[in-house]
Design a protein around this motif. Sequence first.
Motif, PDB file in Angstrom:
ATOM      1  N   THR A  25     -32.680  -2.442  70.025  1.00 37.77           N
ATOM      2  CA  THR A  25     -33.930  -1.468  70.370  1.00 37.77           C
ATOM      3  C   THR A  25     -35.012  -2.004  69.775  1.00 37.77           C
ATOM      4  N   ILE A  26     -35.096  -2.498  68.670  1.00 35.91           N
ATOM      5  CA  ILE A  26     -36.292  -2.633  67.764  1.00 35.91           C
ATOM      6  C   ILE A  26     -36.961  -4.110  68.424  1.00 35.91           C
ATOM      7  N   GLU A  27     -36.083  -5.047  68.710  1.00 40.41           N
ATOM      8  CA  GLU A  27     -36.462  -6.169  69.147  1.00 40.41           C
ATOM      9  C   GLU A  27     -37.635  -6.206  70.141  1.00 40.41           C
ATOM     10  N   GLU A  28     -37.155  -5.400  71.241  1.00 39.07           N
ATOM     11  CA  GLU A  28     -37.967  -5.066  72.360  1.00 39.07           C
ATOM     12  C   GLU A  28     -39.386  -4.568  72.060  1.00 39.07           C
ATOM     13  N   ILE A  29     -39.527  -3.718  71.118  1.00 38.40           N
ATOM     14  CA  ILE A  29     -40.745  -3.221  70.670  1.00 38.40           C
ATOM     15  C   ILE A  29     -41.487  -4.171  69.820  1.00 38.40           C
ATOM     16  N   TYR A  30     -40.882  -5.053  68.998  1.00 34.99           N
ATOM     17  CA  TYR A  30     -41.503  -6.295  68.053  1.00 34.99           C
ATOM     18  C   TYR A  30     -42.156  -7.045  69.283  1.00 34.99           C
ATOM     19  N   GLU A  31     -41.313  -7.578  70.246  1.00 29.77           N
ATOM     20  CA  GLU A  31     -41.957  -8.271  71.096  1.00 29.77           C
ATOM     21  C   GLU A  31     -43.216  -8.173  71.755  1.00 29.77           C
ATOM     22  N   SER A  32     -43.070  -6.734  72.259  1.00 28.89           N
ATOM     23  CA  SER A  32     -44.314  -6.378  72.696  1.00 28.89           C
ATOM     24  C   SER A  32     -45.541  -6.141  71.800  1.00 28.89           C
TER      25      SER A  32
END
Length: 187
Positions: free
Chosen positions: A126-133
């Motif tokens: 969940t958080i990795e997608e947000i952090y990538e953006s």
Amino acid sequence: MIYRPIPRDEEIKFSKKKFIVSKTDLLGNIIFINKNFSDVCGYDDAELISANHNIVRHPDMPKAVFYLVWATLKSGRPISGVVKNLAKDGRYYWVIADLDVKRDIHGKIASYTAFRRQAPQDVIDTIEEIYESMLKIEKRHGMEASVTYLEGFLEEHNISYDEFIQELIKPKGLLAGLLASFKKIFS
């Protein structure tokens, strides 16, 4: 001077029962670690004590996350987050970090303590997608734009950062009780 390792795409997994603990001064310099910290990150005690805590900062982490963490701690409030850290050998490890303020006898902030545990894969996904953006935005438009993106994400979901993280990382079952007991020991 400590060299910055070249990140490798290899994850360090550690026991869900293992808690990483550190304490820093007001500038983020490490003044205490438990054995689990050095075991997981690969630095020995002498390399960690007095080093700035960003020694384990992974380049995949948006600066905006740390800006938010430091602003919250300096205001005297605890904060939790999900962090990808960089080990001495270049491998990485994901943690759920619960950070708290420690005050002196006069009520002034004296230090910060962090309790970390292995982040479950669903939390990482969940958080990795947000952090990538956030990281893409940060590289192109700066940290303020990354913070604005995160605020927009939270507003879109009608949730505060604290509520989002707490729901995301909420310990389940026995882990909840174990974490509470462990925090009492080091508080």
